[in-house]
Enzyme design. Structure first.
Site, PDB file in Angstrom:
ATOM      1  N   ARG A 184      94.375-160.584  41.198  1.00  0.00           N
ATOM      2  CA  ARG A 184      93.668-159.527  40.462  1.00  0.00           C
ATOM      3  C   ARG A 184      94.447-159.140  39.198  1.00  0.00           C
ATOM      4  O   ARG A 184      93.853-158.771  38.186  1.00  0.00           O
ATOM      5  CB  ARG A 184      93.424-158.311  41.354  1.00  0.00           C
ATOM      6  CG  ARG A 184      94.693-157.651  41.885  1.00  0.00           C
ATOM      7  CD  ARG A 184      94.397-156.370  42.632  1.00  0.00           C
ATOM      8  NE  ARG A 184      95.578-155.849  43.289  1.00  0.00           N
ATOM      9  CZ  ARG A 184      95.814-154.564  43.488  1.00  0.00           C
ATOM     10  NH1 ARG A 184      94.946-153.648  43.088  1.00  0.00           N
ATOM     11  NH2 ARG A 184      96.902-154.168  44.110  1.00  0.00           N
ATOM     12  N   GLU A 231      77.368-150.080  41.591  1.00  0.00           N
ATOM     13  CA  GLU A 231      77.466-151.510  41.301  1.00  0.00           C
ATOM     14  C   GLU A 231      76.115-152.158  41.016  1.00  0.00           C
ATOM     15  O   GLU A 231      76.008-153.060  40.178  1.00  0.00           O
ATOM     16  CB  GLU A 231      78.147-152.240  42.462  1.00  0.00           C
ATOM     17  CG  GLU A 231      79.649-152.027  42.552  1.00  0.00           C
ATOM     18  CD  GLU A 231      80.042-150.761  43.266  1.00  0.00           C
ATOM     19  OE1 GLU A 231      81.248-150.504  43.407  1.00  0.00           O
ATOM     20  OE2 GLU A 231      79.132-149.995  43.699  1.00  0.00           O
ATOM     21  N   PHE A 272      81.648-154.796  47.334  1.00  0.00           N
ATOM     22  CA  PHE A 272      80.627-154.075  46.585  1.00  0.00           C
ATOM     23  C   PHE A 272      79.968-154.955  45.527  1.00  0.00           C
ATOM     24  O   PHE A 272      78.781-154.824  45.255  1.00  0.00           O
ATOM     25  CB  PHE A 272      81.242-152.835  45.948  1.00  0.00           C
ATOM     26  CG  PHE A 272      82.013-151.995  46.929  1.00  0.00           C
ATOM     27  CD1 PHE A 272      81.474-151.701  48.171  1.00  0.00           C
ATOM     28  CD2 PHE A 272      83.273-151.525  46.635  1.00  0.00           C
ATOM     29  CE1 PHE A 272      82.182-150.942  49.092  1.00  0.00           C
ATOM     30  CE2 PHE A 272      83.984-150.772  47.545  1.00  0.00           C
ATOM     31  CZ  PHE A 272      83.440-150.472  48.782  1.00  0.00           C
ATOM     32  N   HIS A 309      89.895-157.923  45.655  1.00  0.00           N
ATOM     33  CA  HIS A 309      90.049-157.409  47.017  1.00  0.00           C
ATOM     34  C   HIS A 309      89.166-158.163  48.014  1.00  0.00           C
ATOM     35  O   HIS A 309      88.526-157.583  48.884  1.00  0.00           O
ATOM     36  CB  HIS A 309      89.740-155.910  47.076  1.00  0.00           C
ATOM     37  CG  HIS A 309      90.715-155.062  46.320  1.00  0.00           C
ATOM     38  ND1 HIS A 309      90.842-155.136  44.944  1.00  0.00           N
ATOM     39  CD2 HIS A 309      91.602-154.126  46.736  1.00  0.00           C
ATOM     40  CE1 HIS A 309      91.766-154.287  44.542  1.00  0.00           C
ATOM     41  NE2 HIS A 309      92.254-153.671  45.611  1.00  0.00           N
ATOM     42  N   ASP A 313      92.896-150.985  53.920  1.00  0.00           N
ATOM     43  CA  ASP A 313      91.567-150.448  53.592  1.00  0.00           C
ATOM     44  C   ASP A 313      90.554-150.704  54.709  1.00  0.00           C
ATOM     45  O   ASP A 313      89.516-150.047  54.773  1.00  0.00           O
ATOM     46  CB  ASP A 313      91.040-151.064  52.289  1.00  0.00           C
ATOM     47  CG  ASP A 313      91.726-150.486  51.063  1.00  0.00           C
ATOM     48  OD1 ASP A 313      92.591-149.594  51.230  1.00  0.00           O
ATOM     49  OD2 ASP A 313      91.415-150.927  49.946  1.00  0.00           O
ATOM     50  N   ARG A 345      93.948-158.877  46.483  1.00  0.00           N
ATOM     51  CA  ARG A 345      94.777-157.693  46.300  1.00  0.00           C
ATOM     52  C   ARG A 345      96.260-158.020  46.507  1.00  0.00           C
ATOM     53  O   ARG A 345      97.129-157.471  45.845  1.00  0.00           O
ATOM     54  CB  ARG A 345      94.351-156.623  47.313  1.00  0.00           C
ATOM     55  CG  ARG A 345      95.223-155.378  47.298  1.00  0.00           C
ATOM     56  CD  ARG A 345      94.881-154.459  48.463  1.00  0.00           C
ATOM     57  NE  ARG A 345      95.538-153.161  48.355  1.00  0.00           N
ATOM     58  CZ  ARG A 345      95.489-152.229  49.295  1.00  0.00           C
ATOM     59  NH1 ARG A 345      94.802-152.446  50.403  1.00  0.00           N
ATOM     60  NH2 ARG A 345      96.115-151.086  49.136  1.00  0.00           N
TER      61      ARG A 345
END
Length: 315
Positions: A10, A59, A84, A110, A118, A168
């Site tokens: 990322r 989104e 998302f 991610h 998460d 991530r």
């Protein structure tokens, strides 16, 4: 191994967007869903605030905005977490981006179990399956920083929709940038071997490299193939491995349903039936915990690849 660089892909994504803009690519714009700090597009926003658009936690709407921008000659990179970007906005990607085959690039960060703490709600292990189902969608999952930066550049240069998955977690940089060539739709053979082939993508490529070293110490010569482009799949490199090795293990940070393993199995079942075992998430949801611990718990590691390869070889 202490001097091996560890960089999250990322980070590579954000840095490459900034670099492309600095090189004079004035048609490049970046959209984000209130996640610029996490997706690392914040570095682009800081350098080019007039070309970064925060669409908020919406989104689906963001995909529509990107579709509109692409019809005006811009090259939008739409950024959000994979869950998302691919999940929440799937219908908008299908109808507003893929169906009209617009020049929209989806930067999905991610991805996979390595999102860690998460938890299951954010650990997207279904995105390859969703995006593979869309006609004309190119899907790229780079293995390290060098490959990720090259992938972003290649996505910018090609016409049509592209889904790029970034992680991530900081992962080892094993490519030599000076000698590395990236081409969409072309796999990369990393090691020689004819006993078994390990076909991997994303962070599992380095795990496959580690597994090959362990297997070599036991007299098993594994061919490691890096498939950075899930779709279109490099059929030639996989068929060659099937002919010369006779057995294949696939490895991915994704559900074994719908991802790289299934793509390889579909190809081989039609063109060259070959025994295949799939290392990946075994049709389960994730859970919260430290990333490396979760990868081990879900069998997304070199040890599981080794075990699977030896089982296939009767060792």
């Amino acid at each position: 191994m202490a001097d091996v660089k560890m960089i999250a892909t990322r980070e590579s994504y954000g840095n490459t967007l900034k670099a492309l803009a600095a090189e004079g690519h004035d048609d490049l714009v970046v959209l984000d869903a209130d996640l610029a700090a996490a997706t690392k597009t914040g570095v682009f926003r800081k350098a080019h605030p007039d070309r970064h658009f925060d669409c908020g936690i919406a989104e689906a709407n963001m995909m529509g905005v990107a579709a509109g921008l692409s019809t005006m000659g811009y090259v939008p990179f739409v950024s959000s977490f994979a869950m998302f970007a691919a999940g929440r906005a799937f219908e908008q990607i299908r109808n507003s981006v893929a169906y009209p085959h617009l020049n929209v690039k989806i930067g999905a960060t991610h991805g996979g179990i390595s999102v860690g703490e998460d938890g299951a709600s954010h650990q997207c292990c279904e995105d390859f399956a969703l995006m593979r189902s869309l006609p004309g969608m190119t899907i790229i999952c780079p293995a390290d920083d060098v490959e990720a930066r090259a992938a972003v550049r290649a996505a910018y240069e090609m016409q049509g929709p592209v889904y790029l998955r970034f992680g991530r977690l900081a992962v080892p940089v094993f490519h030599d940038e000076a000698n590395y060539h990236f081409e969409i739709g072309k796999g990369e053979q990393l090691t020689e071997g004819s006993d078994i082939a390990i076909v991997a993508t994303g962070l599992m490529v380095n795990e496959a490299r580690k597994a090959a070293e362990t297997l070599a110490a036991e007299g098993i010569h594994a061919r490691v193939i890096n498939i950075h482009t899930i779709k279109p799949l490099d059929e030639d490199i996989i068929l060659k491995a099937a002919r010369e090795c006779g057995r294949i293990v696939t490895a991915e940070e994704h559900n074994v349903i719908g991802g790289l393993g299934e793509a390889v199995c579909s190809l081989l079942s039609e063109k060259l039936p070959t025994p295949v075992r799939r290392v990946g998430v075994q049709d389960k949801f994730g859970c919260s915990g430290p990333a490396w611990d979760l990868l081990k718990e879900y069998g997304l590691d070199a040890a599981t690849i080794c075990k699977t390869a030896k089982e296939m070889l009767g060792r």
